[in-house]
Design a protein around this motif. Structure first.
Motif, PDB file in Angstrom:
ATOM      1  N   UNK A  79       6.254  35.678  -2.259  1.00  0.00           N
ATOM      2  CA  UNK A  79       6.426  37.122  -2.146  1.00  0.00           C
ATOM      3  C   UNK A  79       5.091  37.860  -2.157  1.00  0.00           C
ATOM      4  N   UNK A  80       4.159  37.380  -2.979  1.00  0.00           N
ATOM      5  CA  UNK A  80       2.848  38.022  -3.035  1.00  0.00           C
ATOM      6  C   UNK A  80       2.153  37.953  -1.679  1.00  0.00           C
ATOM      7  N   UNK A  81       2.302  36.818  -0.984  1.00  0.00           N
ATOM      8  CA  UNK A  81       1.694  36.676   0.341  1.00  0.00           C
ATOM      9  C   UNK A  81       2.321  37.641   1.337  1.00  0.00           C
ATOM     10  N   UNK A  82       3.641  37.753   1.314  1.00  0.00           N
ATOM     11  CA  UNK A  82       4.342  38.654   2.242  1.00  0.00           C
ATOM     12  C   UNK A  82       3.961  40.112   1.999  1.00  0.00           C
ATOM     13  N   UNK A  83       3.934  40.505   0.726  1.00  0.00           N
ATOM     14  CA  UNK A  83       3.612  41.898   0.404  1.00  0.00           C
ATOM     15  C   UNK A  83       2.155  42.226   0.727  1.00  0.00           C
ATOM     16  N   UNK A  84       1.282  41.244   0.586  1.00  0.00           N
ATOM     17  CA  UNK A  84      -0.128  41.452   0.924  1.00  0.00           C
ATOM     18  C   UNK A  84      -0.291  41.713   2.415  1.00  0.00           C
ATOM     19  N   UNK A  86       1.977  42.840   4.428  1.00  0.00           N
ATOM     20  CA  UNK A  86       2.601  44.139   4.734  1.00  0.00           C
ATOM     21  C   UNK A  86       1.660  45.292   4.404  1.00  0.00           C
ATOM     22  N   UNK A  87       0.991  45.207   3.261  1.00  0.00           N
ATOM     23  CA  UNK A  87       0.066  46.276   2.875  1.00  0.00           C
ATOM     24  C   UNK A  87      -1.094  46.367   3.864  1.00  0.00           C
ATOM     25  N   UNK A  88      -1.672  45.234   4.217  1.00  0.00           N
ATOM     26  CA  UNK A  88      -2.792  45.249   5.160  1.00  0.00           C
ATOM     27  C   UNK A  88      -2.357  45.806   6.516  1.00  0.00           C
ATOM     28  N   UNK A  89      -1.149  45.461   6.937  1.00  0.00           N
ATOM     29  CA  UNK A  89      -0.628  45.993   8.205  1.00  0.00           C
ATOM     30  C   UNK A  89      -0.479  47.508   8.132  1.00  0.00           C
ATOM     31  N   UNK A  90       0.005  48.020   7.011  1.00  0.00           N
ATOM     32  CA  UNK A  90       0.148  49.464   6.835  1.00  0.00           C
ATOM     33  C   UNK A  90      -1.208  50.169   6.848  1.00  0.00           C
ATOM     34  N   UNK A  91      -2.254  49.429   6.520  1.00  0.00           N
ATOM     35  CA  UNK A  91      -3.614  49.993   6.532  1.00  0.00           C
ATOM     36  C   UNK A  91      -4.320  49.718   7.858  1.00  0.00           C
ATOM     37  N   UNK A  92      -3.547  49.346   8.886  1.00  0.00           N
ATOM     38  CA  UNK A  92      -4.104  49.012  10.208  1.00  0.00           C
ATOM     39  C   UNK A  92      -5.076  47.844  10.126  1.00  0.00           C
ATOM     40  N   UNK A  93      -4.740  46.874   9.290  1.00  0.00           N
ATOM     41  CA  UNK A  93      -5.550  45.666   9.130  1.00  0.00           C
ATOM     42  C   UNK A  93      -4.660  44.434   9.276  1.00  0.00           C
ATOM     43  N   UNK A 130     -18.455  30.530  -4.639  1.00  0.00           N
ATOM     44  CA  UNK A 130     -19.176  31.091  -3.500  1.00  0.00           C
ATOM     45  C   UNK A 130     -18.558  30.768  -2.160  1.00  0.00           C
ATOM     46  N   UNK A 131     -17.408  30.094  -2.153  1.00  0.00           N
ATOM     47  CA  UNK A 131     -16.741  29.761  -0.895  1.00  0.00           C
ATOM     48  C   UNK A 131     -15.983  30.952  -0.326  1.00  0.00           C
ATOM     49  N   UNK A 132     -15.651  31.929  -1.163  1.00  0.00           N
ATOM     50  CA  UNK A 132     -15.017  33.166  -0.725  1.00  0.00           C
ATOM     51  C   UNK A 132     -15.837  34.340  -1.248  1.00  0.00           C
ATOM     52  N   UNK A 133     -15.728  35.463  -0.554  1.00  0.00           N
ATOM     53  CA  UNK A 133     -16.445  36.671  -0.966  1.00  0.00           C
ATOM     54  C   UNK A 133     -15.513  37.715  -1.559  1.00  0.00           C
ATOM     55  N   UNK A 134     -14.308  37.828  -0.986  1.00  0.00           N
ATOM     56  CA  UNK A 134     -13.302  38.790  -1.423  1.00  0.00           C
ATOM     57  C   UNK A 134     -11.964  38.075  -1.565  1.00  0.00           C
ATOM     58  N   UNK A 135     -11.047  38.659  -2.313  1.00  0.00           N
ATOM     59  CA  UNK A 135      -9.733  38.054  -2.443  1.00  0.00           C
ATOM     60  C   UNK A 135      -8.715  39.046  -2.971  1.00  0.00           C
ATOM     61  N   UNK A 136      -7.453  38.775  -2.674  1.00  0.00           N
ATOM     62  CA  UNK A 136      -6.347  39.553  -3.241  1.00  0.00           C
ATOM     63  C   UNK A 136      -5.469  38.592  -4.034  1.00  0.00           C
ATOM     64  N   UNK A 137      -5.326  38.860  -5.329  1.00  0.00           N
ATOM     65  CA  UNK A 137      -4.535  38.013  -6.224  1.00  0.00           C
ATOM     66  C   UNK A 137      -3.844  38.899  -7.245  1.00  0.00           C
ATOM     67  N   UNK A 158      -5.187  48.422  -8.577  1.00  0.00           N
ATOM     68  CA  UNK A 158      -3.772  48.826  -8.530  1.00  0.00           C
ATOM     69  C   UNK A 158      -3.294  48.929  -7.089  1.00  0.00           C
ATOM     70  N   UNK A 159      -2.948  47.784  -6.489  1.00  0.00           N
ATOM     71  CA  UNK A 159      -2.460  47.781  -5.104  1.00  0.00           C
ATOM     72  C   UNK A 159      -0.962  48.068  -5.026  1.00  0.00           C
TER      73      UNK A 159
END
Length: 404
Positions: A79-84, A86-93, A130-137, A158-159
């Motif tokens: 669910x966290x993956x799906x909602x992530x 969806x949020x990025x899509x709503x932000x035109x990403x 150092x393998x990633x720079x940013x993340x959503x968790x 607070x996403x």
């Protein structure tokens, strides 16, 4: 010595392994835990002393500065993956994945950004390596696997999805029937060095840390995967520490939360590596993502209300609108003349009012507009509200020790 025992009881599972140093330079080794039958094989190759490659927990450590692209880690399943997404899509990403079986994707709106699908706990670990720079968790994952690492930094806290809480739960029955608070649990005479309170959890960092901070003595934690709610009924544990959303699963298994037993209120967060943010391209992409997220989330649940109102001047109409508290909008109403032609002459007997109203106050605001002479009321949802600069950007720069 009284206190929380650091011992973690490891379940006999192929997913849990330990290495006994040192290993030969190349070896295929069966792994055994607590006398369990070996069920997993792996190969470890050691490098020569002259090699520049460092092996950390079996992973090759690579620094962000050695890469040209910027990497964003996103949850790979659930669910966290799906909602992530969806949020990025709503932000035109919108995330574009050429092959659904691949773990790498892209966001076309942001050049030089790679998206890597990973398990949430691996996102945190790879931010550290150092393998990633940013993340959503989830915030719970960030604290559990980040374990206070100073290189990790929260960019947006607070996403507004993935809401849950990490909580201590005990049975409703038996010796716990009349126990309803953490204080009462700690004062129970049952817990001794010989018979400590047994807590089953997958949060082996945050659970003991919480108990220590609350001053609870005679507690022992055991690791467990899967349905923790069954552990007390099976006699494996006295209590559990686990994530709770609605609490339905706890109730169905005759468990209850207690006052003072909430360890953390969690939701999805945008996080980053402090070392990665030294790079200008990483900081620029972080800024853009933060602005898009903040603008969309601020607009969520807000509506634009437009109405016509007769008046002698814009100031007189504005005075009427501002006499009602729910019609003030973000910074005040926008009032502009509505021109029409009467008897061959252009006049402005009406004025258009535009205000921003939260969804929960929408009907009340419409009613108040009508009461002061508003008509032709139009309502449309807002998609973005961009400020001059998001406060979280200023906070991020301050955390990095940079000026605005």
């Amino acid at each position: 010595m009284p206190g929380i025992q650091a011992l973690l009881l490891l379940q006999c599972s192929p997913s849990i392994s330990a290495l006994s140093p040192p290993l030969p330079s190349s070896i295929s080794t069966p792994v055994a835990n607590n006398g369990c039958k070996p069920s997993l094989k792996f190969t470890v190759k050691c490098c020569s002393e002259a090699s520049p490659v460092t092996v950390v927990n079996g992973n090759v450590e690579r620094r962000s500065a050695e890469r040209n692209e910027v990497r964003l880690g996103l949850p790979s399943k659930g669910r966290l993956a799906e909602d992530t997404l969806d949020l990025l899509k709503d932000c035109q990403l919108s995330v574009k994945q050429v092959n659904p079986r691949q773990y790498v994707a892209a966001i076309p709106q942001i050049s030089n950004l790679e998206v890597w699908y990973q398990r949430p706990k691996d996102i945190v670990r790879k931010l550290v390596s150092g393998d990633l720079d940013l993340g959503i968790v989830g915030l719970d994952t960030f604290f559990e696997y980040g374990q206070g690492n100073e290189d990790l930094i929260i960019v947006h806290d607070a996403l507004e999805y993935g809401n849950c809480r990490l909580s201590l739960a005990i049975p409703k029955y038996g010796i716990f029937e009349n126990v309803n608070s953490l204080k009462e649990l700690a004062e129970m005479p049952h817990w001794t060095p010989e018979r400590p309170l047994r807590v089953a959890t997958g949060f082996t960092y945050m659970g003991p840390k919480f108990m220590n901070e609350k001053g609870l003595n005679h507690v022992i934690f055991s690791t467990a995967d899967g349905a923790l709610e069954a552990a007390p009924a099976m006699g494996i544990a006295d209590a559990i520490v686990d994530l709770v959303s609605s609490g339905t699963t706890l109730r169905e298994n005759n468990l209850k939360e207690i006052a003072g037993g909430v360890i953390l209120q969690s939701q999805a967060v945008l996080v980053a590596s402090r070392k990665s943010l030294i790079r200008k391209d990483v900081l620029d992409i972080t800024h853009e993502m933060l602005e898009r997220l903040e603008a969309h989330l601020r607009a969520s649940g807000q509506f634009t209300v437009t109405a016509n109102m007769r008046g002698n001047s814009a100031e007189e109409v504005a005075e009427r609108v501002l006499s009602r508290n729910s019609l003030s909008g973000l910074q005040g109403p926008t009032v502009s003349p509505v021109f029409c032609k009467r008897n061959g002459q252009v006049t402005a007997d009406y004025y258009a009012i535009v205000i921003c109203v939260p969804k929960k106050a929408l009907y009340e605001s419409v009613q108040q507009l009508r009461e002061i002479g508003g008509s032709g009321v139009l309502i449309s949802p807002l998609t973005y509200i961009f400020d001059k600069e998001t406060p979280r950007w200023h906070q991020l720069l301050a955390n990095l020790g940079r000026g605005v």
